[in-house]
Design a protein around this motif. Structure first.
Motif, PDB file in Angstrom:
ATOM      1  N   UNK A 180       0.984  -1.060   0.029  1.00 26.52           N
ATOM      2  CA  UNK A 180      -0.015   0.102  -0.025  1.00 26.52           C
ATOM      3  C   UNK A 180       0.855   1.342   0.016  1.00 26.52           C
ATOM      4  N   UNK A 181       0.678   2.117  -1.045  1.00 26.71           N
ATOM      5  CA  UNK A 181       1.616   3.413  -1.109  1.00 26.71           C
ATOM      6  C   UNK A 181       0.590   4.510  -0.893  1.00 26.71           C
ATOM      7  N   UNK A 182       0.789   5.239   0.069  1.00 20.42           N
ATOM      8  CA  UNK A 182       0.362   6.740   0.225  1.00 20.42           C
ATOM      9  C   UNK A 182       1.109   7.672  -0.254  1.00 20.42           C
ATOM     10  N   UNK A 183       0.849   8.443  -1.197  1.00 19.82           N
ATOM     11  CA  UNK A 183       1.802   9.094  -2.090  1.00 19.82           C
ATOM     12  C   UNK A 183       1.088  10.825  -2.096  1.00 19.82           C
ATOM     13  N   UNK A 184       1.872  11.913  -1.503  1.00 25.37           N
ATOM     14  CA  UNK A 184       1.441  12.977  -1.496  1.00 25.37           C
ATOM     15  C   UNK A 184       2.458  13.925  -2.347  1.00 25.37           C
ATOM     16  N   UNK A 185       1.875  14.951  -2.861  1.00 30.06           N
ATOM     17  CA  UNK A 185       2.541  15.792  -3.716  1.00 30.06           C
ATOM     18  C   UNK A 185       3.508  15.550  -4.604  1.00 30.06           C
ATOM     19  N   UNK A 186       3.342  14.391  -5.226  1.00 25.23           N
ATOM     20  CA  UNK A 186       4.285  13.699  -6.113  1.00 25.23           C
ATOM     21  C   UNK A 186       3.710  13.236  -7.252  1.00 25.23           C
ATOM     22  N   UNK A 187       4.365  13.467  -8.424  1.00 30.19           N
ATOM     23  CA  UNK A 187       4.060  13.000  -9.851  1.00 30.19           C
ATOM     24  C   UNK A 187       4.847  12.418 -10.469  1.00 30.19           C
ATOM     25  N   UNK A 188       5.206  11.060  -9.812  1.00 34.06           N
ATOM     26  CA  UNK A 188       6.566  10.354 -10.572  1.00 34.06           C
ATOM     27  C   UNK A 188       6.241   9.854 -11.765  1.00 34.06           C
ATOM     28  N   UNK A 189       5.001   9.804 -12.298  1.00 33.42           N
ATOM     29  CA  UNK A 189       4.709   9.455 -13.970  1.00 33.42           C
ATOM     30  C   UNK A 189       5.349  10.533 -15.036  1.00 33.42           C
ATOM     31  N   UNK A 190       5.471  11.785 -14.224  1.00 38.81           N
ATOM     32  CA  UNK A 190       6.139  12.902 -15.206  1.00 38.81           C
ATOM     33  C   UNK A 190       7.366  13.055 -14.676  1.00 38.81           C
ATOM     34  N   UNK A 191       7.826  13.005 -13.344  1.00 35.77           N
ATOM     35  CA  UNK A 191       9.082  13.356 -13.165  1.00 35.77           C
ATOM     36  C   UNK A 191      10.058  12.072 -12.839  1.00 35.77           C
ATOM     37  N   UNK A 192       9.358  10.916 -12.657  1.00 31.30           N
ATOM     38  CA  UNK A 192      10.316   9.693 -12.000  1.00 31.30           C
ATOM     39  C   UNK A 192      10.616   9.850 -10.617  1.00 31.30           C
ATOM     40  N   UNK A 193      10.099  10.817 -10.107  1.00 34.02           N
ATOM     41  CA  UNK A 193      10.325  10.818  -8.494  1.00 34.02           C
ATOM     42  C   UNK A 193      11.489  11.351  -8.141  1.00 34.02           C
ATOM     43  N   UNK A 194      11.612  11.672  -6.829  1.00 32.99           N
ATOM     44  CA  UNK A 194      12.906  12.217  -6.348  1.00 32.99           C
ATOM     45  C   UNK A 194      12.953  11.748  -4.677  1.00 32.99           C
ATOM     46  N   UNK A 195      14.022  11.808  -3.898  1.00 33.80           N
ATOM     47  CA  UNK A 195      14.133  11.406  -2.530  1.00 33.80           C
ATOM     48  C   UNK A 195      13.746  10.042  -2.704  1.00 33.80           C
ATOM     49  N   UNK A 196      14.190   9.328  -3.499  1.00 32.62           N
ATOM     50  CA  UNK A 196      13.526   7.883  -3.633  1.00 32.62           C
ATOM     51  C   UNK A 196      14.476   6.947  -4.399  1.00 32.62           C
ATOM     52  N   UNK A 197      15.273   7.562  -5.128  1.00 34.06           N
ATOM     53  CA  UNK A 197      16.248   6.443  -5.950  1.00 34.06           C
ATOM     54  C   UNK A 197      15.514   5.427  -6.486  1.00 34.06           C
ATOM     55  N   UNK A 198      14.858   5.624  -7.433  1.00 36.51           N
ATOM     56  CA  UNK A 198      13.865   4.590  -8.099  1.00 36.51           C
ATOM     57  C   UNK A 198      14.013   4.492  -9.661  1.00 36.51           C
ATOM     58  N   UNK A 199      14.714   3.904 -10.281  1.00 36.02           N
ATOM     59  CA  UNK A 199      14.775   3.699 -11.620  1.00 36.02           C
ATOM     60  C   UNK A 199      13.362   3.228 -12.056  1.00 36.02           C
ATOM     61  N   UNK A 200      12.781   3.879 -13.047  1.00 37.48           N
ATOM     62  CA  UNK A 200      11.423   3.396 -13.339  1.00 37.48           C
ATOM     63  C   UNK A 200      10.321   3.287 -12.381  1.00 37.48           C
ATOM     64  N   UNK A 201      10.167   4.422 -11.701  1.00 39.73           N
ATOM     65  CA  UNK A 201       9.082   4.818 -10.654  1.00 39.73           C
ATOM     66  C   UNK A 201       7.752   4.314 -11.300  1.00 39.73           C
ATOM     67  N   UNK A 202       7.638   4.980 -12.535  1.00 40.38           N
ATOM     68  CA  UNK A 202       6.242   4.506 -13.074  1.00 40.38           C
ATOM     69  C   UNK A 202       5.830   3.200 -13.563  1.00 40.38           C
ATOM     70  N   UNK A 203       6.972   2.412 -13.798  1.00 35.43           N
ATOM     71  CA  UNK A 203       6.808   0.856 -13.836  1.00 35.43           C
ATOM     72  C   UNK A 203       6.579   0.373 -12.389  1.00 35.43           C
ATOM     73  N   UNK A 204       7.169   0.950 -11.433  1.00 36.84           N
ATOM     74  CA  UNK A 204       6.994   0.302  -9.976  1.00 36.84           C
ATOM     75  C   UNK A 204       5.735   0.390  -9.661  1.00 36.84           C
ATOM     76  N   UNK A 205       5.004   1.671  -9.848  1.00 35.35           N
ATOM     77  CA  UNK A 205       3.732   1.822  -9.616  1.00 35.35           C
ATOM     78  C   UNK A 205       2.807   0.957 -10.111  1.00 35.35           C
ATOM     79  N   UNK A 206       3.034   0.897 -11.376  1.00 31.79           N
ATOM     80  CA  UNK A 206       2.133  -0.331 -12.277  1.00 31.79           C
ATOM     81  C   UNK A 206       2.189  -1.765 -11.782  1.00 31.79           C
ATOM     82  N   UNK A 207       3.568  -2.070 -11.397  1.00 30.96           N
ATOM     83  CA  UNK A 207       3.724  -3.502 -10.786  1.00 30.96           C
ATOM     84  C   UNK A 207       3.030  -3.447  -9.374  1.00 30.96           C
TER      85      UNK A 207
END
Ligand code: SF4
Length: 425
Positions: free
Chosen positions: A164-191
Motif C-alpha cells: 500500500x503506497x500513500x503518495x502526497x505531492x508527487x507526480x512520478x509518472x512525469x518526473x520519475x520521482x525524487x528522494x526515492x532513488x527508483x529507476x522506472x518509478x512509473x513501472x514500479x507503481x504499475x507493478x
C-alpha cells in the motif's frame, strides 16, 4: 572501432545503468543496461540523450575567460589563474563570506560532486552557501535531522515490495520521482497495482499519477500537514497504533498522542477540503495493509508547514510499524558516506547556527535558501558585507532559482563570478 562501456547515469538520483557506445573518445549512443540489477534496462529520455550531449557543438570544450568584456577561449591554466586572482581579491577586500557558492542539483548525483565541493567550501571558509536542495527538499532534511539526528537519513518507500503506497505531492509518472532513488518509478507503481497492492494519491491536481491510482484525494493546496495529523489522530483514537519492532527505539509517543489531540478529522476536513469519513478511511487502510509506505515529495515540502508535513509522513510510517522494514519505508545507505543511519534522535543535527544577512533565514545543513541569494548580493545592511563573488557549480540560478530575474540583474554588480558547467548557461 566502437566499444561498449557500462556506466551509471549521473543525471538524476535514480542511478540507472547505461550501456554506452564509444567511438574513440566520443560517446555516440546510450541505452539501458539490462544486466543492471537495480535499473534492469530502464532509462528515461535524458539518459538516452548522452550521445547527443557528448557530440553537441554547443557543449564547451575549453574554459572561457572574460577579457575586454568578452568571454574568450582559454587554457585550463589561464582559467585557474583567473579564478585564483578573482576569488582571492574578493576575499582579501571583503572577507570569506562575501564569496557565495551555489551548488546545483547534479552535485548530488556524481561521486565527484559529493567529494569535491566540501573541499572547496572548507578552503574558502565561506558560510554563504546556497543549494538546489533549499528550493524543493530542505523540509525533509530538517525533519529527518530532528527526528533521527541525521539530515540525510531520509527513508524511501520500498516500492518493489509494499502492499500500500500513500503518495502526497508527487507526480512520478512525469518526473520519475525524487528522494526515492527508483529507476522506472512509473513501472514500479504499475507493478504495485498488478500484484494487488493499492495506490492512493493526495494531490490538488488530477495528475497522470493520480489517474493511475486506486484513490485520488484532491486536497486543498498546502494542507497536507493537517490531513496527516488527522490520520495520526485516528490511529490513536481507534487503537490502530502498532509500532512493532520499532517500539524499543521510540521516544515521545505519548507526547505525540497528546499533540495530535485537537486534529480530529472533523476539525480539519473543511480546511483540507477532504471529508472526515475519507480521512478516517485513509488512516484505517494504512493501518490494515500488511505493509505500507507513506511518501511525500515536493508538493508537501514547498508549502507553509512543509517541515511539519515531512515529519508527519515519517510519523505515520512509525505509528503503523512500517519504518525501516521491507515493504515499508527504508533507510538507504549513501555511496560516499559509511556513517550508520540513522544516527540517533537529537544527535548530530543543529539548525540555525548562523543566518542569512538580509532576511535572517536560518542555515540548515550549512546551506542557506537559494531564494535569498539575490538579496544577499543587491541589498546593503549595517551588518556584514554583500556577496561580491559567486562560484556556481552545476547551477543555472537565473533560470532555476526563485526570482531568477532579480538574480540576473544582481550578477552585473559582482566583482567576480565563475561558473562550472559544460554549457554557457
Ligand atoms: S531516470 Fe533518466 S536521468 Fe535519471 S538516472 Fe535514469 S536515465 Fe538518468
Amino acid at each position: 572501432m566502437s566499444r561498449t562501456a557500462l556506466r551509471i547515469c549521473p543525471l538524476c538520483e535514480a542511478t540507472c545503468g547505461l550501456t554506452l557506445t564509444v567511438e574513440g573518445t566520443r560517446v555516440t549512443g546510450a541505452r539501458g543496461d539490462h544486466d543492471d540489477v537495480f535499473s534492469k534496462g530502464f532509462i528515461c529520455p535524458k539518459g538516452a540523450a548522452f550521445g547527443a550531449v557528448d557530440g553537441d557543438p554547443d557543449r564547451l570544450r575549453t574554459p572561457l575567460v572574460r577579457r575586454d568584456g568578452e568571454l574568450r577561449e582559454a587554457t585550463w591554466e589561464e582559467a585557474f589563474d583567473a579564478v585564483a586572482a578573482g576569488i582571492r581579491g574578493v576575499v582579501e577586500r571583503h572577507g570569506a563570506n562575501s564569496v557565495g557558492v551555489v551548488l546545483g542539483n547534479p552535485n548530488v548525483h556524481t561521486m565527484a560532486g559529493a567529494l569535491y565541493p566540501p573541499v572547496l567550501l572548507a578552503g574558502l571558509g565561506t558560510r554563504s552557501v546556497f543549494t538546489a536542495s533549499t528550493v524543493d527538499q530542505m523540509p525533509k532534511h530538517v525533519s529527518s535531522g530532528l527526528l533521527y539526528g541525521d539530515a540525510n537519513a531520509i527513508p524511501v518507500p520500498d516500492l518493489d515490495h509494499t502492499d500500500h503506497l500513500l503518495l502526497l505531492g508527487a507526480n512520478p509518472l512525469e518526473s520519475n520521482g525524487s528522494l526515492c532513488t527508483a529507476p522506472d518509478f512509473p513501472g514500479k507503481l504499475k507493478a504495485l497495482r498488478a500484484r494487488g497492492g493499492t495506490l492512493t494519491v493526495v494531490d490538488p491536481r488530477r495528475t497522470r499519477t493520480a489517474k493511475l491510482a486506486d484513490r485520488h484525494i484532491p486536497i486543498r493546496p498546502g494542507t497536507d500537514a493537517l490531513l496527516l495529523a488527522a490520520m495520526a489522530y485516528v490511529l490513536f483514537e481507534e487503537g490502530l497504533v502498532d509500532t512493532g519492532e520499532l517500539a524499543p527505539h521510540l521516544q515521545g509517543v505519548e507526547e505525540l498522542r497528546s499533540a495530535m489531540g485537537d486534529f480530529t478529522p472533523e476539525a480539519v476536513a473543511g480546511t483540507c477540503d477532504v471529508d472526515a469519513g475519507t480521512i478516517r478511511t485513509l488512516a484505517r487502510e494504512l493501518a490494515a495493509a500488511p505493509t505500507a509506505a507513506v511518501y511525500g515529495r515536493i508538493g508537501s515540502c514547498t508549502v507553509p508547514h512543509g517541515t511539519l508535513a515531512s515529519w508527519l509522513v515519517d510519523v505515520l510510517n512509525i505509528l503503523t510499524g512500517n519504518l525501516d522494514r521491507p515493504g515499508g519505508a527504508l533507510f538507504p545507505q549513501a555511496a560516499t558516506d559509511r556513517t550508520p543511519r540513522p544516527a540517533g534522535p537529537s544527535h548530530g543535527f543543529a539548525l540555525g547556527r548562523w543566518h542569512s544577512r538580509v532576511s535572517k533565514h536560518p542555515e540548515a545543513k550549512g546551506e542557506l535558501p537559494l531564494s535569498a541569494l539575490a538579496e544577499e548580493i543587491d541589498t546593503a545592511t549595517d551588518e556584514g558585507e554583500p556577496i561580491r563573488a559567486v562560484i556556481a557549480v552545476a547551477a543555472n540560478p537565473v533560470l532555476s532559482a526563485p526570482d531568477g530575474d532579480r538574480f540576473d540583474k544582481a550578477l552585473g554588480s559582482l566583482d567576480f563570478m565563475v561558473s562550472v558547467d559544460p554549457y554557457l548557461n
